[in-house]
Enzyme design. Structure first.
Site: not given
Ligand code: IFM
Length: 457
Positions: A84, A173, A301
């Site tokens: 990805r 996001e 996360y």
């Molecule tokens: O590094 C980021 C990524 O760019 C988008 N999602 C979360 C990751 C960690 O913070």
């Protein structure tokens, strides 16, 4: 208990499950001004004093533009089947409107061919935050005109690469772009205005829906979707006030995106809360936003814990955390996936990001990151739990292949399973990379054996 946190996990996934690693353009590419690339809002933001913890920027990053072959070799060497990545909009269209940059498009052309040559399915993200600065100067995501500019950009990338892509994601996001970029101002473009942030949400979602329609009309064969950052929101205490805080936080984090994308309307309680800050919506917009997707990406996360009394996340106190200060809570991923499946008409789900930053040290050519290996295995197990309860999860992509530019945290936070020494650009697979590779070898071996058995039966 086995010392290998992956033990037994290989038997819990179907043969067609997609295993991958993920990166994004601004975080790894560097070459910020080379070959006709225009400046992005992150190039500008990094130059403003006090925005990035270590005062760094993306000018060189992991120098991926010059080292992409080595990086794809590293990905393929793990035994993953998917990679990805994102396209830097200002690299392929420097001003975000008008002329395209042949050298920029040629770079991604080579990159995609390089993936295919190594047996990696290309999963492309169009917008991983690095909007052309020139478009920001015309209003950025707050301006409705940007919606059409994004559709034009999506069509141009698709025209050049679409025949070889496994999937195309519109935005990564949107919550981060809207809330951190336009409400708190912690991320580029550094705006602090709630009403603007909400208009940005709407324009991102509208551009997503219209891009999907345009790409389908152009004959896209790649799976089309969006990537959301999602977390279950728990309550700090059993009080009614905390329950209300959690409901609102879930509304602002998750339902503000899931409801329009999958149900065709914004959540009424969030609109009521926003009052005059609610987005301006034109007739037909919601229908476009709800254009059916082929898949939906989920980045996970941690969980959130809402409290009416405390602005900080009270769950983190005394619980295991990563170097970002985020609580390690793998069961939250199962809970999230089950909830999506239960409450929404979701398309197949792809875990497009999951991983952890730890304060790694390279010693004697080795990074002993047992905590990251455990983190990954626990989350892979959480995905298996959801699969076994009927959630359609199509794949898992680890964030991230490489240590990279972690936005406002700069280079101090290391999310990679491959260590990057920024002084020499030397790459060293960490112990977690070796463990992920060994796990994927077991997955592959098992499916080969199963296929042989089926053929002999
Ligand atoms: O590094 C980021 C990524 O760019 C988008 N999602 C979360 C990751 C960690 O913070």
């Amino acid at each position: 208990m086995s010392a290998d946190p992956f033990a037994g996990l290989h038997a819990r996934f179907p043969a067609d499950f997609v295993w991958g690693v993920a990166t994004s353009a601004f975080q790894i590419e560097g070459a910020a001004t080379e070959d006709g690339k225009g400046p992005s809002i992150w190039d500008t933001f990094c130059r403003q004093p006090g925005t990035i913890a270590d005062g760094s920027h993306g000018d060189v990053a992991c120098d991926h533009v010059n080292r992409w072959e080595e990086d794809l070799d590293l990905a393929a060497g793990l035994g993953v089947g998917a990679y990805r990545f994102s396209v830097s909009w200002p690299r392929v269209q420097p001003a975000g409107h008008g002329a395209f940059n042949a050298a920029g498009l040629a770079f991604y052309d080579r990159l995609v061919d390089g993936m295919l040559a190594r047996g990696l399915q290309p999963h492309l993200t169009l917008n991983h935050w690095d909007m052309p600065q020139a478009l920001q100067d015309r209003g950025g995501w707050a301006a409705r005109d940007t919606v059409q500019r994004f559709v034009d950009y999506a069509r141009a990338v698709h025209a050049r690469l679409g025949d070889r892509l496994a999937s195309m994601t519109t935005h990564n996001e949107p919550w981060v772009i809207a809330m951190l970029g336009h409400e708190s101002g912690h991320f580029a473009p550094g705006i602090r205005h709630r009403g603007t942030a909400m208009q940005v949400v709407h324009h991102l979602l509208l551009s997503h829906g219209l891009a999907l329609q345009a790409l389908r009309a152009d004959g896209s064969r790649a799976g089309l979707g969006i990537v959301l950052n999602l977390s279950p929101v728990h309550t700090a205490t059993a009080s009614a006030a905390d329950a209300a805080a959690a409901r609102l936080e879930d509304g602002r984090l998750a339902r503000m995106y899931l409801d329009p994308l999958l149900r065709g309307h914004y959540p009424p309680d969030v609109l009521e809360y926003l009052g005059a800050d609610a987005p301006r919506i034109e007739s037909g917009d919601l229908r476009h936003i709800a254009t059916p997707m082929d898949f939906m990406g989920v980045n996970y996360y941690t969980r959130n814990v809402a409290s009416s009394a405390s602005p900080w996340n009270p769950a983190a106190a005394g619980r295991p955390i990563t170097d970002m200060g985020w609580e390690i809570y793998p069961q939250g991923l199962t809970e999230l996936l089950l909830r999506l499946h239960r409450e929404y008409p979701v398309p197949p789900l792809l875990i497009t990001e999951n991983g952890a930053a730890f304060a790694d040290e390279l010693r004697g050519g080795r990074v002993e990151d047992a905590a990251r290996t455990r983190f990954i295995a626990q989350h892979v197990s959480a995905v298996a739990d959801a699969l076994e309860q009927g959630v359609p999860v199509a794949g898992y992509m680890l964030w991230s292949l490489l240590d990279n530019f972690e936005w406002a945290s700069g280079y101090a936070k290391r999310f990679g399973i491959v260590h990057v020494d920024y002084a020499t650009q030397r790459r060293t697979p960490k112990d977690s990379a070796l463990a992920y590779r060994a796990f994927l070898q077991r997955v592959a071996r098992r499916h080969t054996e199963e296929a042989a058995e089926a053929a002999g039966a």
